[in-house]
Design a protein around this motif. Structure first.
Motif, PDB file in Angstrom:
ATOM      1  N   VAL A   1       0.832  -1.197   0.000  1.00 19.53           N
ATOM      2  CA  VAL A   1       0.000   0.000   0.000  1.00 19.53           C
ATOM      3  C   VAL A   1       0.875   1.258   0.000  1.00 19.53           C
ATOM      4  O   VAL A   1       0.617   2.220  -0.730  1.00 19.53           O
ATOM      5  CB  VAL A   1      -0.935  -0.001   1.227  1.00 19.53           C
ATOM      6  N   ILE A   2       1.943   1.244   0.790  1.00 18.42           N
ATOM      7  CA  ILE A   2       2.829   2.406   0.864  1.00 18.42           C
ATOM      8  C   ILE A   2       3.422   2.715  -0.510  1.00 18.42           C
ATOM      9  O   ILE A   2       3.526   3.886  -0.896  1.00 18.42           O
ATOM     10  CB  ILE A   2       3.942   2.159   1.900  1.00 18.42           C
ATOM     11  N   LYS A   3       3.812   1.692  -1.253  1.00 18.67           N
ATOM     12  CA  LYS A   3       4.364   1.931  -2.591  1.00 18.67           C
ATOM     13  C   LYS A   3       3.345   2.624  -3.484  1.00 18.67           C
ATOM     14  O   LYS A   3       3.704   3.492  -4.290  1.00 18.67           O
ATOM     15  CB  LYS A   3       4.817   0.612  -3.210  1.00 18.67           C
ATOM     16  N   SER A   4       2.071   2.270  -3.330  1.00 17.92           N
ATOM     17  CA  SER A   4       1.044   2.928  -4.149  1.00 17.92           C
ATOM     18  C   SER A   4       0.910   4.396  -3.765  1.00 17.92           C
ATOM     19  O   SER A   4       0.558   5.239  -4.596  1.00 17.92           O
ATOM     20  CB  SER A   4      -0.307   2.214  -3.994  1.00 17.92           C
ATOM     21  N   TRP A   5       1.215   4.732  -2.522  1.00 15.16           N
ATOM     22  CA  TRP A   5       1.107   6.116  -2.082  1.00 15.16           C
ATOM     23  C   TRP A   5       2.163   7.011  -2.709  1.00 15.16           C
ATOM     24  O   TRP A   5       2.020   8.233  -2.715  1.00 15.16           O
ATOM     25  CB  TRP A   5       1.234   6.190  -0.555  1.00 15.16           C
ATOM     26  N   THR A   6       3.235   6.451  -3.218  1.00 15.21           N
ATOM     27  CA  THR A   6       4.276   7.285  -3.829  1.00 15.21           C
ATOM     28  C   THR A   6       3.772   8.009  -5.067  1.00 15.21           C
ATOM     29  O   THR A   6       4.413   8.964  -5.525  1.00 15.21           O
ATOM     30  CB  THR A   6       5.510   6.448  -4.194  1.00 15.21           C
ATOM     31  N   ALA A   7       2.637   7.584  -5.601  1.00 16.63           N
ATOM     32  CA  ALA A   7       2.044   8.254  -6.766  1.00 16.63           C
ATOM     33  C   ALA A   7       0.775   9.022  -6.394  1.00 16.63           C
ATOM     34  O   ALA A   7       0.047   9.477  -7.284  1.00 16.63           O
ATOM     35  CB  ALA A   7       1.723   7.227  -7.857  1.00 16.63           C
ATOM     36  N   ASP A   8       0.510   9.179  -5.114  1.00 15.12           N
ATOM     37  CA  ASP A   8      -0.701   9.864  -4.672  1.00 15.12           C
ATOM     38  C   ASP A   8      -0.637  11.342  -5.067  1.00 15.12           C
ATOM     39  O   ASP A   8       0.425  11.967  -5.005  1.00 15.12           O
ATOM     40  CB  ASP A   8      -0.846   9.747  -3.155  1.00 15.12           C
ATOM     41  N   PRO A   9      -1.748  11.933  -5.472  1.00 14.14           N
ATOM     42  CA  PRO A   9      -1.726  13.355  -5.856  1.00 14.14           C
ATOM     43  C   PRO A   9      -1.457  14.291  -4.686  1.00 14.14           C
ATOM     44  O   PRO A   9      -1.036  15.437  -4.899  1.00 14.14           O
ATOM     45  CB  PRO A   9      -3.134  13.589  -6.438  1.00 14.14           C
ATOM     46  N   ASP A  10      -1.672  13.844  -3.451  1.00 15.83           N
ATOM     47  CA  ASP A  10      -1.434  14.678  -2.271  1.00 15.83           C
ATOM     48  C   ASP A  10       0.007  14.504  -1.813  1.00 15.83           C
ATOM     49  O   ASP A  10       0.430  13.405  -1.443  1.00 15.83           O
ATOM     50  CB  ASP A  10      -2.399  14.275  -1.156  1.00 15.83           C
ATOM     51  N   HIS A  11       0.773  15.593  -1.813  1.00 22.67           N
ATOM     52  CA  HIS A  11       2.183  15.500  -1.430  1.00 22.67           C
ATOM     53  C   HIS A  11       2.363  15.056   0.015  1.00 22.67           C
ATOM     54  O   HIS A  11       3.381  14.457   0.361  1.00 22.67           O
ATOM     55  CB  HIS A  11       2.886  16.848  -1.646  1.00 22.67           C
ATOM     56  N   ARG A  12       1.361  15.283   0.862  1.00 22.95           N
ATOM     57  CA  ARG A  12       1.464  14.845   2.252  1.00 22.95           C
ATOM     58  C   ARG A  12       1.393  13.329   2.362  1.00 22.95           C
ATOM     59  O   ARG A  12       2.029  12.724   3.235  1.00 22.95           O
ATOM     60  CB  ARG A  12       0.361  15.509   3.089  1.00 22.95           C
ATOM     61  N   VAL A  13       0.651  12.704   1.466  1.00 23.17           N
ATOM     62  CA  VAL A  13       0.598  11.237   1.436  1.00 23.17           C
ATOM     63  C   VAL A  13       1.900  10.678   0.877  1.00 23.17           C
ATOM     64  O   VAL A  13       2.436   9.684   1.386  1.00 23.17           O
ATOM     65  CB  VAL A  13      -0.615  10.758   0.612  1.00 23.17           C
ATOM     66  N   ARG A  14       2.433  11.317  -0.163  1.00 23.42           N
ATOM     67  CA  ARG A  14       3.714  10.862  -0.712  1.00 23.42           C
ATOM     68  C   ARG A  14       4.813  10.977   0.345  1.00 23.42           C
ATOM     69  O   ARG A  14       5.652  10.080   0.493  1.00 23.42           O
ATOM     70  CB  ARG A  14       4.083  11.672  -1.963  1.00 23.42           C
ATOM     71  N   ARG A  15       4.811  12.066   1.099  1.00 17.11           N
ATOM     72  CA  ARG A  15       5.799  12.235   2.155  1.00 17.11           C
ATOM     73  C   ARG A  15       5.628  11.164   3.221  1.00 17.11           C
ATOM     74  O   ARG A  15       6.605  10.648   3.772  1.00 17.11           O
ATOM     75  CB  ARG A  15       5.653  13.629   2.735  1.00 17.11           C
ATOM     76  N   LEU A  16       4.381  10.809   3.536  1.00 16.22           N
ATOM     77  CA  LEU A  16       4.117   9.759   4.528  1.00 16.22           C
ATOM     78  C   LEU A  16       4.776   8.446   4.127  1.00 16.22           C
ATOM     79  O   LEU A  16       5.276   7.708   4.976  1.00 16.22           O
ATOM     80  CB  LEU A  16       2.610   9.567   4.688  1.00 16.22           C
ATOM     81  N   ALA A  17       4.797   8.153   2.821  1.00 14.90           N
ATOM     82  CA  ALA A  17       5.401   6.906   2.347  1.00 14.90           C
ATOM     83  C   ALA A  17       6.872   6.816   2.726  1.00 14.90           C
ATOM     84  O   ALA A  17       7.372   5.758   3.119  1.00 14.90           O
ATOM     85  CB  ALA A  17       5.240   6.788   0.831  1.00 14.90           C
ATOM     86  N   SER A  18       7.580   7.923   2.627  1.00 11.29           N
ATOM     87  CA  SER A  18       8.987   7.949   3.028  1.00 11.29           C
ATOM     88  C   SER A  18       9.148   8.020   4.537  1.00 11.29           C
ATOM     89  O   SER A  18       9.954   7.296   5.130  1.00 11.29           O
ATOM     90  CB  SER A  18       9.691   9.151   2.384  1.00 11.29           C
ATOM     91  N   GLU A  19       8.348   8.871   5.161  1.00  9.30           N
ATOM     92  CA  GLU A  19       8.562   9.160   6.589  1.00  9.30           C
ATOM     93  C   GLU A  19       8.247   7.959   7.474  1.00  9.30           C
ATOM     94  O   GLU A  19       8.986   7.658   8.417  1.00  9.30           O
ATOM     95  CB  GLU A  19       7.694  10.360   6.988  1.00  9.30           C
TER      96      GLU A  19
END
Length: 371
Positions: free
Chosen positions: A144-162
């Motif tokens: 699921v986290i890998k799918s978030w790397t393409a999320d339109p919300d930058h806060r979700v993309r940041r969550l994937a790394s953080e």
């Protein structure tokens, strides 16, 4: 009371109660707030979050995903409507994510629970709650986290790394290899948002604490790929290696183009005074002369006593520049000898040294008395 504790104050608990009551009239907002805040005077922020989450569980008329649905519907329409003016969010919404991790962390509810955290993270980063899902369901959660790397919300993309950082502050460790998050970072290092790339750099910095070669290999690969602009790549590399630079690691300096054995001569450090008091300023200077053109990153390092008897060593950036052959510059600084929220200065013998590209000077000794 610390500033972070004010981030989940009595007033904010009352606000949570009002927001939940607005979408769930059966929820007794007054009883919830009364029960929760009664224990606040003896609790720090993290315990306040857990205690508020427990209060939600006690007073909501339903449990599990049904309760999470109420919490999601209780959110203001947008983060801006909630009064949030930064990317990280408000701690007022930390109990919501904690509730998900505490009550929906099971295989049956996993997909919906993770999606709830994705939605909550726009109001307060859900990185801490995510750690528990990663620990219990690593394969499914990473997918699921890998799918978030393409999320339109930058806060979700940041969550994937953080949320996948090896040493995420203030959070539980996750039992994964240091390289577990590299595939996530590979997708994010050229992100348009610096909120995301700062997290990528912080993630690499965590790895560098234990495996600098892995970080240098990863950065080298990204530099070769050329997806990020030179400016953004340099930002990530500097931030990722900052701690290793302060520790004088030659490989980190060489990667950034600073020779670990720079052709410079440094004069002895000059102290305005070697007898100081806590609260005074340490004033020092030294002269640096280059024998040939070179890049330099200069740190100054203060070693100080502690109440436990162990020395505290802290490095600070003094100057970063390029020198021409025969160029001479003066390095100088006024450093305030003040205690902070996390460091208490004590009287005793201190030392100061200057590092040029990690190469240390002879230390200068000074003595600090009580204020």
């Amino acid at each position: 009371m610390a500033e972070k504790e004010h981030s989940l104050s009595d007033n904010r608990v009352n606000r949570i109660g009002r927001e939940v009551h607005a979408v769930c009239p059966q929820f007794d907002a007054e009883a919830f707030a009364r029960d929760v805040v009664a224990s606040f005077p003896r609790l720090g922020l993290k315990d306040r979050i857990a205690h508020t989450s427990k209060g939600l569980s006690t007073h909501l008329p339903v449990s599990g995903l049904q309760a999470v649905d109420i919490l999601l519907r209780s959110l203001p329409a947008t983060p801006q409507d909630a009064g949030i003016t930064n990317d990280f969010g408000f701690y007022i919404y930390a109990p919501h994510s904690h509730f998900v991790a505490e009550h929906c962390r099971n295989g049956r509810d996993l997909e919906q629970a993770l999606d709830a955290l994705r939605r909550f993270t726009a109001y307060l980063s859900a990185e801490d709650a995510m750690r528990y899902f990663i620990a219990d369901f690593p394969t499914e959660t990473f997918k699921v986290i890998k799918s978030w790397t393409a999320d339109p919300d930058h806060r979700v993309r940041r969550l994937a790394s953080e949320c996948t950082r090896p040493r995420l502050p203030w959070s539980v460790r996750i039992p994964l290899g240091l390289d577990a998050g590299i595939p996530i970072l590979d997708r994010l290092y050229d992100d348009a948002s610096q909120f995301v790339t700062q997290s990528v750099a912080n993630h690499l910095s965590d790895i560098a604490e234990d495996d600098l070669p892995l970080v240098l290999d990863t950065l080298g690969r990204w530099r070769t790929e050329g997806r990020a602009s030179a400016k953004e790549f340099d930002f990530i590399a500097r931030e990722a290696l900052a701690t290793r630079l302060k520790k004088g690691d030659a490989a980190a300096y060489e990667f950034l183009g600073y020779p670990s054995d720079p052709p410079v001569e440094l004069s002895p450090v000059r102290l305005e005074s070697n007898q100081l008091r806590i609260g005074d300023r340490l004033v020092f200077a030294a002269d640096m002369t280059a024998a040939a053109s070179t890049k330099v990153r200069v740190n100054y390092v203060i070693s100080s006593p502690t109440k436990t008897g162990k020395r505290r060593v802290k490095a600070y950036v003094l100057k970063t520049t390029a020198l021409e052959a025969e160029q001479r510059i003066e390095l100088s600084k006024q450093h305030a000898l003040k205690s902070t929220a996390t460091v208490t200065l004590v009287p005793g013998t201190y030392t100061l040294e200057i590092q040029v590209n990690g190469r240390p000077s002879a230390p200068a000794e000074f003595h600090v008395a009580d204020a």
